[in-house]
Design a protein around this motif. Sequence first.
Motif, PDB file in Angstrom:
ATOM      1  N   GLU A  36      -4.133 -10.362 -10.392  1.00  0.00           N
ATOM      2  CA  GLU A  36      -4.210  -8.942 -10.730  1.00  0.00           C
ATOM      3  C   GLU A  36      -3.688  -8.725 -12.148  1.00  0.00           C
ATOM      4  N   THR A  78      -1.567  -6.456 -13.679  1.00  0.00           N
ATOM      5  CA  THR A  78      -0.141  -6.292 -13.976  1.00  0.00           C
ATOM      6  C   THR A  78       0.755  -7.189 -13.133  1.00  0.00           C
ATOM      7  N   LEU A  79       0.379  -7.404 -11.864  1.00  0.00           N
ATOM      8  CA  LEU A  79       1.275  -8.129 -10.959  1.00  0.00           C
ATOM      9  C   LEU A  79       1.005  -9.634 -10.946  1.00  0.00           C
ATOM     10  N   SER A 123       1.511 -12.499  -7.756  1.00  0.00           N
ATOM     11  CA  SER A 123       2.465 -12.057  -6.724  1.00  0.00           C
ATOM     12  C   SER A 123       1.852 -10.993  -5.800  1.00  0.00           C
ATOM     13  N   TYR A 124       0.801 -10.324  -6.263  1.00  0.00           N
ATOM     14  CA  TYR A 124       0.231  -9.252  -5.451  1.00  0.00           C
ATOM     15  C   TYR A 124      -0.428  -9.786  -4.192  1.00  0.00           C
ATOM     16  N   ARG A 125      -0.694 -11.100  -4.133  1.00  0.00           N
ATOM     17  CA  ARG A 125      -1.414 -11.677  -2.977  1.00  0.00           C
ATOM     18  C   ARG A 125      -0.648 -11.507  -1.669  1.00  0.00           C
ATOM     19  N   PHE A 181       0.623  -8.949  -0.675  1.00  0.00           N
ATOM     20  CA  PHE A 181       0.229  -7.638  -0.153  1.00  0.00           C
ATOM     21  C   PHE A 181      -0.663  -7.777   1.077  1.00  0.00           C
ATOM     22  N   THR A 213       1.467  -5.903   4.061  1.00  0.00           N
ATOM     23  CA  THR A 213       1.031  -4.574   4.506  1.00  0.00           C
ATOM     24  C   THR A 213       0.381  -4.595   5.894  1.00  0.00           C
ATOM     25  N   TRP A 236       8.525  -9.910  -2.329  1.00  0.00           N
ATOM     26  CA  TRP A 236       7.602  -9.320  -3.300  1.00  0.00           C
ATOM     27  C   TRP A 236       8.354  -8.393  -4.268  1.00  0.00           C
ATOM     28  N   ALA A 239       8.069  -8.003  -8.166  1.00  0.00           N
ATOM     29  CA  ALA A 239       7.420  -6.814  -8.725  1.00  0.00           C
ATOM     30  C   ALA A 239       8.418  -5.819  -9.300  1.00  0.00           C
ATOM     31  N   HIS A 285       6.990   2.433  -3.581  1.00  0.00           N
ATOM     32  CA  HIS A 285       5.808   2.014  -2.840  1.00  0.00           C
ATOM     33  C   HIS A 285       4.603   2.883  -3.234  1.00  0.00           C
TER      34      HIS A 285
END
Lengths: 225, 220
Positions: A36, A38-39, A42-44, A46, A50, A103, A107, A173
């Motif tokens: 991604e 910006t992230l 590390s966004y993976r 998610f 979630t 995370w 982040a 969040h």
Amino acid sequence: MEIEKKTQGIIMLISVAGFLLAILCGYGALIYLGPEKTLGDSYRIFFFHTPSAIVSLLGFTGTLIFSVRYLIRRDVESDIYAVSTAKVSLVFVTIALIMGSIWAKFAWGEYWNWDPRETAVLILWFVYAGYFALRSAIDEFDARARSSAIFAVFGYVTVPLAYLSTRIWASLHPVIIHTTGMNLEPRMVMVFVPMIFAVLMIYISFVWIDGRLKKIEYQLMEVVE
Amino acid sequence: MLRHIKEIAIKDLRLEFRTKSTLNFMLLFALITSMMFSISVPFQSIQGTAPGLLWLVFLFVGLMGFSRAFLREVELGTLDGLKSAPVSPSDILLGKVIYNLVLVLIMEAIIVPVFIGLFDLEIGNLPLAFLVITTGNAGFVVVSSSLSTLVLRARSRELLAPLIMFPVIYPVISTTISGLRMAMGGGVLMDVKNEFILLVSFIIIMLIVSLLTFEYALED
């Protein structure tokens, strides 16, 4: 017995399909999707964090439903499933909390930020830990089932609070799911939505297995007595 | 119905004022916790931490005191009498809630001045601070009065009660503290509008849940 066999078959199918779908979505989240903007990578997390949070909140709703059903019907089955849904949801919400704090380290810079949602989910965790503490402290079956069912009704206030926390208070969040659609790239939605279903299917099979085990234990106890 | 609620509240108050055991214990406990806080918090940082500490005193005291309303009935063996009395379960609950509210008001009238004196606090808006604490305590009383019946048959119930109560009343705890901080800093009623909306709606929701479930909680 015939119905039991049939449900067993359906649950087997759900669990296998759930695991396969989870593996497929896991591949999607870890390999298929690119990093991604910006992230970075590390966004993976998610796609794991979630769905387990969403499914645990749905699961606690199941606990509420079975608890109310117990108070109305007074049947052993409702009590057993109230406990099973609460138990598996507690595991899932713990996973979501741990993944979330890992995370957050990447982040937001720190493992724990006392963000409104973090706080609300932690409180929810304590409510359901208290649920099991309450159950373990009462020996008599009826009193235990009744007290914990009533407590589950009280404790459920924390669930909508955890869900709405990002909307009520300023939170780190992001709000992902709107009434108008999702705040995600289409390619991510393609991985995210099936992942929720995969986790939900795994959840249902865990609850069913745990509930069935408890039912057999209960029948065994009755025979012994 | 109103008459029944009043009867139960008055019965408990009369019983309490005959011995004053709960009230005295709560008061002593509040004083000793205030003293502990007074020696453990450095003088310079008192003004900032005082709202939290004051509210903690009430939480501890309430936790010890509010559940007595039903525990005493169990200890004296009068719970069955209460159940067989021709009053509805919701009357019993509301009677107990009012009894606990009276206790809390008495405690506030004594503890807040002592606390202010002990820490030499400057309170911007004292009536508002009282109002916030009272509303917060009302939420606490509603939840703890009904949840305390759940642990009546449990082992080590004194230990279990805070475990199940604190998470449920967490919204009250956090909202009251922010309202109290605002009042102590000299805020006016409009500044704590959001806190009041949250507290009052929490109280209403919890009261409804309590009234709906209390019938089951009293069963044998």
